[in-house]
Design a protein around this motif. Structure first.
Motif, PDB file in Angstrom:
ATOM      1  N   ARG A  46       9.722   7.127   3.905  1.00 52.32           N
ATOM      2  CA  ARG A  46      10.151   7.635   5.202  1.00 52.32           C
ATOM      3  C   ARG A  46      11.480   7.020   5.615  1.00 52.32           C
ATOM      4  O   ARG A  46      11.857   5.942   5.149  1.00 52.32           O
ATOM      5  N   ARG A  47      12.146   7.690   6.507  1.00 57.39           N
ATOM      6  CA  ARG A  47      13.436   7.232   7.014  1.00 57.39           C
ATOM      7  C   ARG A  47      13.426   7.225   8.540  1.00 57.39           C
ATOM      8  O   ARG A  47      12.869   8.126   9.165  1.00 57.39           O
ATOM      9  N   ILE A  48      14.020   6.186   9.112  1.00 62.87           N
ATOM     10  CA  ILE A  48      14.193   6.097  10.559  1.00 62.87           C
ATOM     11  C   ILE A  48      15.678   6.248  10.860  1.00 62.87           C
ATOM     12  O   ILE A  48      16.505   5.501  10.311  1.00 62.87           O
ATOM     13  N   THR A  49      16.018   7.189  11.713  1.00 60.56           N
ATOM     14  CA  THR A  49      17.404   7.388  12.129  1.00 60.56           C
ATOM     15  C   THR A  49      17.495   7.246  13.640  1.00 60.56           C
ATOM     16  O   THR A  49      16.780   7.939  14.379  1.00 60.56           O
ATOM     17  N   LEU A 106      12.148   3.167   5.722  1.00 62.16           N
ATOM     18  CA  LEU A 106      10.985   2.349   6.044  1.00 62.16           C
ATOM     19  C   LEU A 106      10.126   2.346   4.784  1.00 62.16           C
ATOM     20  O   LEU A 106       9.270   3.209   4.590  1.00 62.16           O
ATOM     21  N   ASP A 107      10.393   1.380   3.915  1.00 64.17           N
ATOM     22  CA  ASP A 107       9.863   1.426   2.552  1.00 64.17           C
ATOM     23  C   ASP A 107       8.575   0.619   2.429  1.00 64.17           C
ATOM     24  O   ASP A 107       8.582  -0.614   2.417  1.00 64.17           O
ATOM     25  N   ASP A 108       7.456   1.349   2.349  1.00 65.29           N
ATOM     26  CA  ASP A 108       6.166   0.704   2.127  1.00 65.29           C
ATOM     27  C   ASP A 108       5.615   1.015   0.742  1.00 65.29           C
ATOM     28  O   ASP A 108       4.423   0.849   0.483  1.00 65.29           O
ATOM     29  N   LEU A 109       6.497   1.456  -0.174  1.00 64.54           N
ATOM     30  CA  LEU A 109       6.058   1.947  -1.481  1.00 64.54           C
ATOM     31  C   LEU A 109       6.656   1.208  -2.676  1.00 64.54           C
ATOM     32  O   LEU A 109       5.967   0.971  -3.661  1.00 64.54           O
ATOM     33  N   ASP A 110       7.935   0.899  -2.637  1.00 56.84           N
ATOM     34  CA  ASP A 110       8.611   0.392  -3.832  1.00 56.84           C
ATOM     35  C   ASP A 110       7.930  -0.887  -4.336  1.00 56.84           C
ATOM     36  O   ASP A 110       7.708  -1.826  -3.571  1.00 56.84           O
ATOM     37  N   PRO A 111       7.596  -0.952  -5.626  1.00 61.92           N
ATOM     38  CA  PRO A 111       6.876  -2.124  -6.132  1.00 61.92           C
ATOM     39  C   PRO A 111       7.692  -3.411  -6.094  1.00 61.92           C
ATOM     40  O   PRO A 111       7.117  -4.504  -6.148  1.00 61.92           O
ATOM     41  N   TYR A 112       9.011  -3.306  -5.988  1.00 59.83           N
ATOM     42  CA  TYR A 112       9.848  -4.514  -6.001  1.00 59.83           C
ATOM     43  C   TYR A 112      10.402  -4.837  -4.623  1.00 59.83           C
ATOM     44  O   TYR A 112      11.398  -5.548  -4.485  1.00 59.83           O
TER      45      TYR A 112
END
Length: 603
Positions: free
Chosen positions: A199-202, A214-220
């Protein structure tokens, strides 16, 4: 471009000095980004070259060289797609983490081939962004396949690690394994069965725009090692949108120069769970452009946290171009924002981060004179930053560049020390600072054993004072703490000075983690009750840091005296002597009595 035409990255002194003073604007941030791009390319090529030395290390996935070739092809077709992947903060995290695994010959959180195979995910994400035709094999971790910057594919799988196949052709983008097939939607921002987008917050304020993932996914996205996705609900995302909007409004209004530069340096926010009565945040120099921030509905605290992490991000980038200190990992220095001794590198980062935080609270306090909490935060952090800067300005580990860096901060920070702050918030800031330093001393300083023995012996014999002369200062701090830590009293101060302070303190104060009845009495102005409360706590636990320092603060609130002086300025000595006396036969005096005796000779 041939090797002879390559130009090394460097930072001019003009830009360096502007950066040190908190400026430099978006142009400087973009320059740091370009440096990070080159660094990541070098790490990426190094990982691929290292893997080539052991041909089977990537199995069951193809060689990482395949991913490099796909990236090179996309670079020719759609260079912006590759640039987006290289600029992604967690490309840097992955490259640093995987490089360390290669050098140390260890596995990591996942099997090594899964970490190494993430390069295929990076290449596939670039190809998807370019709309290119391709086929790829990607690692599966607990049923998830990462497409960095875009989202996450979820597959059914019977084992924790596996291989998925991705294809891109006339029928779109498809990811499959033996159990599942997921077709990505045409609009990758839409969530579907098996596909979760980032998702993105603008946020807008006038013509100033902040757009972040709003990154709750990337493994790193984690701070130290890879972590699995932890998806926010739709309601949680909307809560984040609201508070980020409000925080951006504050920054654009009160710190326009920072608001101009920050969007160039902060592109990804990793949401962390809320922590009661505070807002922790973190970042790493490898993930340039990212901050990990706990959720809070308090837009002022979030705005301060964004500035704090933006300062860390910028300094991390500068440190890839300039050496500010020698390699000195010793945990030996006090800082007013941590509960442990810090190495010089951590101290410099803290000074620059809280210099930025001070600037935010200064601007807000000036714009809102009745905002007592903003005045408190300004008074607290300007003093903390200045005290620490002065303490390390001549440190042996600093390079000349490091001293120039601190001198630049000092040109801005020094005049702020003289700016007026209302008496109430200023006094509470002083109390908080004293509380922190005394508790830190108690936990991390060990007094001279000979001095402790001499004092205990003098007490037993009824002597007024041993012939010690001036009391020696405690030795170099140890990172091993003696006793627990809590920031409860400062949390209570913030409640008291915030909106509806008295009501908030009464209603929410008892729920502050670590807060005692004595703390609540102290912050509520019931000084005698606080003194009695801390005395009672010390009967049960004579060595407890919270009660020892709390008693010192409560006694000091009644007026200066020898016991308060010793408990706040030499608490580790008071506790050490009292421990020796407790271990011997006979009647043991209370902590306050020993403190009063030592305090007569403590200045």
């Amino acid at each position: 471009m041939t090797p002879d035409e390559l130009v090394p990255h460097h930072l001019s002194w003009t830009d360096f000095d502007a950066f040190a003073r908190g400026g430099g604007g978006p142009a400087l941030v973009r320059h740091l980004r370009a440096t990070e791009r080159s660094r990541r390319l070098l790490l990426l090529r190094g990982i691929i070259d290292q893997a080539a030395k052991s041909p089977g290390v990537s199995a069951p996935l193809p060689s990482p060289e395949w991913a490099w070739e796909l990236l090179a092809r996309i670079q020719q077709q759609a260079p912006a797609a590759v640039e987006t992947i290289l600029a992604h903060p967690y490309t840097g995290s992955w490259a640093g983490y995987t490089t360390r695994l290669c050098r140390q010959d260890v596995t990591g959180v996942c099997p090594f081939w899964v970490h190494l195979g993430h390069v295929h995910c990076l290449a596939a994400a670039a190809a998807v962004r370019a709309g290119a035709r391709f086929e790829a094999e990607l690692p599966i971790w607990q049923g998830t396949v990462s497409l960095p910057t875009l989202g996450m594919v979820r597959l059914r799988t019977g084992e924790p690690f596996g291989v998925a196949r991705m294809s891109a052709g006339d029928d779109g983008f498809v990811v499959r394994n033996r159990h599942t097939e997921v077709r990505l939607p045409d609009d990758l921002s839409v969530e579907t069965a098996g596909w979760q987008p980032v998702r993105r917050i603008t946020s807008w304020h006038g013509d100033r725009r902040l757009s972040i993932r709003l990154d709750d996914l990337d493994p790193y996205r984690g701070l130290y090692e890879p972590i699995l996705p932890k998806r926010l609900t739709a309601l949680e995302v909307e809560s984040w949108r609201t508070v980020v909007d409000d925080a951006w409004h504050l920054l654009a209004t009160h710190l326009p120069d920072v608001a101009e530069a920050l969007p160039a340096g902060l592109e990804s926010l990793v949401p962390a769970p809320a922590v009661a009565f505070r807002l922790p945040s973190a970042s790493t120099g490898e993930a340039f452009g990212s901050a990990i921030v706990a959720y809070s509905g308090d837009s002022e605290q979030l705005a301060a946290a964004l500035v704090h992490e933006f300062q860390h991000i910028r300094l991390g980038g500068v440190q890839h171009l300039a050496t500010l200190h020698t390699d000195d990992p010793r945990e030996r220095l006090y800082v007013p924002w941590r509960d442990d001794p810090r190495p010089i590198g951590g101290v410099l980062h803290g000074i620059y981060a809280f210099f930025g935080v001070t600037g935010f609270w200064r601007a807000l306090a000036a714009a809102e004179p009745d905002n007592t909490l903003a005045s408190f935060e300004f008074a607290l952090w300007r003093s903390a930053s200045w005290r620490t800067l002065r303490a390390v300005r001549q440190d042996e580990s600093l390079t000349d560049t490091g001293r120039r860096f601190l001198d630049g901060i000092a040109t801005e920070l020094a005049p702020w020390q003289e700016e007026p702050v209302a008496a109430g918030p200023a006094a509470w800031a002083g109390t908080s600072a004293l509380d922190h330093y005394a508790t830190w001393r108690l936990r991390h300083l060990r007094p001279d054993a000979g001095t402790v023995s001499a004092l205990a012996e003098a007490w037993r014999h009824g002597d007024s004072w041993p012939k010690l002369g001036k009391l020696p200062e405690s030795r170099t701090p140890t990172p091993v703490p003696d006793g627990s830590w809590t920031d409860a009293r400062t949390d209570l101060i913030r409640l008291r000075l915030g909106r509806d302070g008295s009501t908030a303190l009464a209603e929410h104060g008892p729920r502050v983690p670590g807060a005692t009845e004595a703390d609540l009495a102290l912050l509520g102005g019931a000084i005698e009750s606080a003194v009695e409360g801390y005395r009672h706590l010390l009967v049960a636990n004579p060595g407890g840091p919270t009660a020892i320092v709390g008693l010192g603060l409560a006694l000091a609130a009644r007026g200066t005296g020898p016991a308060a002086r010793a408990l706040l300025h030499r608490p580790e000595l008071v506790r050490a002597v009292h421990r020796v006396l407790r271990a011997s036969a006979g009647v043991t005096p209370d902590v306050e009595t020993v403190a009063g005796w030592i305090g007569r000779f403590t200045h």
